[in-house]
Enzyme design. Structure first.
Site, PDB file in Angstrom:
ATOM      1  N   LYS A 179     -11.624  -0.227  -0.042  1.00 37.62           N
ATOM      2  CA  LYS A 179     -11.703   1.207  -0.207  1.00 37.62           C
ATOM      3  C   LYS A 179     -11.193   1.543  -1.599  1.00 37.62           C
ATOM      4  CE  LYS A 179      -7.486   2.063   2.541  1.00 37.62           C
ATOM      5  NZ  LYS A 179      -7.064   0.853   3.279  1.00 37.62           N
ATOM      6  N   ASP A 213      -2.821   6.273  -3.268  1.00 32.17           N
ATOM      7  CA  ASP A 213      -1.637   5.629  -2.691  1.00 32.17           C
ATOM      8  C   ASP A 213      -1.099   4.510  -3.570  1.00 32.17           C
ATOM      9  OD1 ASP A 213      -3.709   3.847  -2.252  1.00 32.17           O
ATOM     10  OD2 ASP A 213      -2.834   3.086  -0.392  1.00 32.17           O
ATOM     11  N   ASP A 252      -6.134   2.434  -3.185  1.00 33.02           N
ATOM     12  CA  ASP A 252      -7.352   2.391  -2.376  1.00 33.02           C
ATOM     13  C   ASP A 252      -7.538   3.617  -1.482  1.00 33.02           C
ATOM     14  OD1 ASP A 252      -5.381   1.689  -0.621  1.00 33.02           O
ATOM     15  OD2 ASP A 252      -6.263  -0.214   0.001  1.00 33.02           O
ATOM     16  N   ARG A 253      -6.533   4.482  -1.408  1.00 32.63           N
ATOM     17  CA  ARG A 253      -6.689   5.685  -0.573  1.00 32.63           C
ATOM     18  C   ARG A 253      -6.894   6.913  -1.451  1.00 32.63           C
ATOM     19  NH1 ARG A 253      -2.838   5.570   4.678  1.00 32.63           N
ATOM     20  NH2 ARG A 253      -3.140   3.380   5.207  1.00 32.63           N
ATOM     21  N   ASP A 291      -1.425   1.304  -3.844  1.00 37.10           N
ATOM     22  CA  ASP A 291      -2.302   0.299  -4.438  1.00 37.10           C
ATOM     23  C   ASP A 291      -3.664   0.858  -4.836  1.00 37.10           C
ATOM     24  OD1 ASP A 291      -2.873   0.640  -1.718  1.00 37.10           O
ATOM     25  OD2 ASP A 291      -3.809  -1.329  -1.571  1.00 37.10           O
ATOM     26  N   SER A 342       0.792  -1.227   0.000  1.00 40.48           N
ATOM     27  CA  SER A 342       0.000   0.000   0.000  1.00 40.48           C
ATOM     28  C   SER A 342       0.826   1.279   0.000  1.00 40.48           C
ATOM     29  CB  SER A 342      -0.965  -0.038   1.181  1.00 40.48           C
ATOM     30  OG  SER A 342      -1.862   1.011   1.100  1.00 40.48           O
ATOM     31  N   HIS A 343       0.689   2.060   1.050  1.00 33.92           N
ATOM     32  CA  HIS A 343       1.343   3.367   1.092  1.00 33.92           C
ATOM     33  C   HIS A 343       2.804   3.267   1.541  1.00 33.92           C
ATOM     34  CE1 HIS A 343      -0.242   2.272   4.945  1.00 33.92           C
ATOM     35  NE2 HIS A 343       0.660   3.053   5.519  1.00 33.92           N
TER      36      HIS A 343
HETATM   37  C1  VG1 Z   1      -3.544   1.713   8.368  1.00 35.35           C
HETATM   38  C2  VG1 Z   1      -4.749   2.595   8.558  1.00 35.35           C
HETATM   39  C3  VG1 Z   1      -6.025   1.804   8.333  1.00 35.35           C
HETATM   40  C4  VG1 Z   1      -5.985   1.152   6.944  1.00 35.35           C
HETATM   41  C5  VG1 Z   1      -4.720   0.326   6.816  1.00 35.35           C
HETATM   42  C6  VG1 Z   1      -4.564  -0.254   5.439  1.00 35.35           C
HETATM   43  O1  VG1 Z   1      -3.550   0.685   9.335  1.00 35.35           O
HETATM   44  O2  VG1 Z   1      -4.753   3.170   9.836  1.00 35.35           O
HETATM   45  O3  VG1 Z   1      -7.118   2.677   8.459  1.00 35.35           O
HETATM   46  O4  VG1 Z   1      -7.093   0.336   6.750  1.00 35.35           O
HETATM   47  O5  VG1 Z   1      -3.578   1.127   7.076  1.00 35.35           O
HETATM   48  O6  VG1 Z   1      -4.569   0.743   4.472  1.00 35.35           O
HETATM   49  P1  VG1 Z   1      -2.654   0.762  10.667  1.00 35.35           P
HETATM   50  O7  VG1 Z   1      -2.879  -0.544  11.358  1.00 35.35           O
HETATM   51  O8  VG1 Z   1      -1.235   0.973  10.232  1.00 35.35           O
HETATM   52  O9  VG1 Z   1      -3.151   1.921  11.438  1.00 35.35           O
HETATM   53  V1  VG1 Z   1      -3.691   0.550   3.057  1.00 35.35           V
HETATM   54  O10 VG1 Z   1      -4.121   1.726   2.021  1.00 35.35           O
HETATM   55  O11 VG1 Z   1      -2.134   0.669   3.764  1.00 35.35           O
HETATM   56  O12 VG1 Z   1      -3.967  -1.015   2.567  1.00 35.35           O
HETATM   57 CO    CO Z   2      -3.595   1.293   0.172  1.00 33.38          CO
END
Ligand code: VG1
Ligand code: CO
Length: 542
Positions: free
Chosen positions: A375, A276, A280-281, A278, A112-113
């Site tokens: 998302k 981001d 989804d953000r 992937d 992801s990010h």
């Molecule tokens: C974070 C965010 C959460 C989100 C998750 C995955 O998790 O707070 O809201 O669903 O990332 O997003 P954490 O446990 O680090 O707080 V993504 O776009 O990284 O798949």
């Molecule tokens: Co993501």
């Protein structure tokens, strides 16, 4: 030819908030990817002859992991694999593909990010047949399996050419390399008023979309520029790179700083957005105004009926617990349900499947709806565009009006990154230990009304998830929340979420950190953040 390979467990394959995330060299250990994928297959049943969707965000190691996954799917008896060309699928596009093709499930390869590259992060997530992230009972079964695994199955076949569309054979299994964008773009076109958005662009509306060198580039070019007629170059950093150009593909004010500066400048376009790694953000910035993700969720919910796909209204809204209560006020006014879940999209799946919620969101820049089970960054951007086209107003006016109608939830998240894991665990442990004693006490002039460790009972299947974040609620409705991140790969990250509700429009003009100053100080005092971590200021403020 299928090989059954003996293996021994790795002790660190516990999925976090969103799949298994580790540094690339960890994934490159012989057997590491294989053990995890076999543990997934061993934890689910009934996939023989079925379809598996595979795709990732294009980061370093994506192609290698995909080739392994295809060979293992073939050896384990899947009937078909659908994979995005180039190994690419945004997370929401993967979710859509699973649903559309009635696949058994999918493997989404992404961190992801988190940054990408040979020394950076990689991740594997399993999605179930509804297109959403596997629920906790499956991720727990996968983890248990990783601790006992002693063999995996892999087909001895040549690599698949991921860059050529079409069908190939991998042993007895069919592999379809599909266009990663087309089906998703069609879905968006079915949900939103593309004609109205097209006319808005045609009459001079300008936007910038920063794909951050990640997966949404090709999607944004196709949808915004080709189908909606936004001028060429609207999508910036639109070519996915294995290392995201050396940046964090995290669409927040820190990592998308250039976009923020542009949107605050005199020459700002009408609308700025980013997504981001992937896809989804989403980050939403109007001319001179940043829209917090929590506000964006509330605004999208309040205005969704302006888009054709949501014309009949919403069944309910769901938000993660740390997300601000702005959406609650919208749900109340609409007379629909509001659901508060733990952090992570996997908790929304049941609500969406059961038709209890239509729109969901998280404070971490994630919003989505029942169109998929993830998302969806571009979805949020397009719903915003649809609303702007329908209302013929700027972002700033729409946000101000919303606050006037519903009140403003000042909101910020403070992250303390790279904290020693034991220090972080102790901090949360100490908080938990004193929860009972907090109500009735006063910290920095603020009286604590209630305190607990959030526990969630899924209204659909009754499953219970405990210890999902420490909440301290103050008299008057303000609150602070503490939890540890479940997506990082180095040390621990302490997240502190701070919220204050201001009903009076006369008080809506403050700077956010200023408006939250007393709560920020109280949070620091209650948790002993500076003493325990040695950090006087957070690493990231969003
Ligand atoms: C974070 C965010 C959460 C989100 C998750 C995955 O998790 O707070 O809201 O669903 O990332 O997003 P954490 O446990 O680090 O707080 V993504 O776009 O990284 O798949
Ligand atoms: Co993501």
């Amino acid at each position: 030819m299928i090989s059954i390979v003996s293996t021994t467990p790795f002790n660190d394959q516990k999925p976090g908030t969103s799949g298994l995330r580790k540094k690339v060299p960890v994934f490159q250990q012989p057997g590491y990817v294989e053990n995890f994928i076999q543990s997934i297959f061993d934890s689910v049943a009934g996939y023989r002859g079925q379809t598996l969707v595979i795709g990732g965000d294009g980061r370093y190691f994506n192609r290698e992991a995909i080739q392994t996954a295809i060979k293992m799917a073939a050896a384990n008896g899947f009937g078909r694999v659908m994979v995005g060309r180039g190994g690419l699928l945004s997370t929401p596009a993967a979710s859509h593909l699973i649903r559309k093709n009635e696949a058994f499930g999918g493997l989404v390869l992404s961190a992801s990010h988190n940054p990408g590259g040979p020394a950076e992060d990689f991740g594997i997530k399993y999605n179930i047949g509804n297109g959403g992230p596997a629920p906790e009972k499956i991720t727990e079964a996968i983890y248990l399996r990783t601790q006992a695994i002693d063999r995996y199955a892999i087909a001895d076949i040549a690599d698949i050419d991921l860059d050529r569309l079409g069908t190939a054979k991998a042993g007895d299994m069919t592999v379809e390399v599909v266009d990663p964008v087309a089906d998703y773009a069609d879905l968006m076109e079915a949900l939103f008023d593309f004609d109205a958005i097209r006319s808005m662009f045609a009459s001079g509306f300008k936007m910038v979309f920063d794909a951050m060198h990640a997966v949404t580039g090709p999607y944004a070019v196709e949808i915004l520029e080709k189908r909606l007629g936004a001028e060429p170059g609207t999508a910036r950093n639109a070519v996915p790179l294995p290392d995201f150009g050396g940046h964090h593909p995290d669409p927040n004010l820190v990592h998308a700083h250039d976009l923020y500066e542009l949107m605050m400048s005199d020459g700002a376009p009408d609308f700025g957005a980013a997504s981001d790694g992937d896809g989804d953000r989403n980050l939403i910035i109007g001319k001179g105004v940043f829209v917090t993700p929590s506000d964006s969720l509330a605004l999208l919910a309040a205005n969704a009926h302006l888009a054709p796909g949501y014309r009949d209204g919403l069944k309910g809204i769901a938000r993660s617990m740390p997300t601000s209560g702005a959406a609650d006020r919208v749900a109340e006014r609409l007379g629909i349900g509001i659901y508060e879940t733990p952090t992570g999209w996997k908790f929304f799946g049941n609500l969406l499947d059961a038709g209890l919620a239509t729109i969901c969101g998280e404070e971490s820049a994630g919003t989505g709806s029942n169109h998929v089970r993830e998302k969806d960054g571009l979805w949020a951007v397009l719903l915003w565009l649809n609303i702007l086209a329908a209302r013929q107003q700027g972002v700033k006016d729409i946000v101000r009006e919303h606050w006037t109608t519903y009140g403003r939830n000042y909101y910020s998240r403070h992250d303390y990154e790279g904290v020693d894991a034991k220090v972080a665990d102790d901090l949360i442990g100490a908080l938990r230990a004193k929860l009972e004693k907090l109500p009735g006490t006063t910290v920095g002039g603020l009286k604590i009304a209630a305190a607990d460790d959030f526990s969630y009972t899924d209204p659909v299947d009754g499953s219970i998830s405990r210890n999902q974040g420490v909440r301290v609620l103050f008299e008057g409705g303000s609150r602070v929340v503490f939890r540890l991140s479940g997506t990082g790969t180095t040390g621990a990250t302490i997240r502190v979420y701070i919220e204050r509700f201001e009903p009076d429009p006369a008080g809506h003009g403050a700077e956010t950190q200023e408006a939250l100053r007393d709560l920020i100080a109280a949070a620091g005092e209650i948790a002993g953040i500076a003493e325990r971590t040695g950090m006087k200021v957070p690493s990231v403020i969003t």
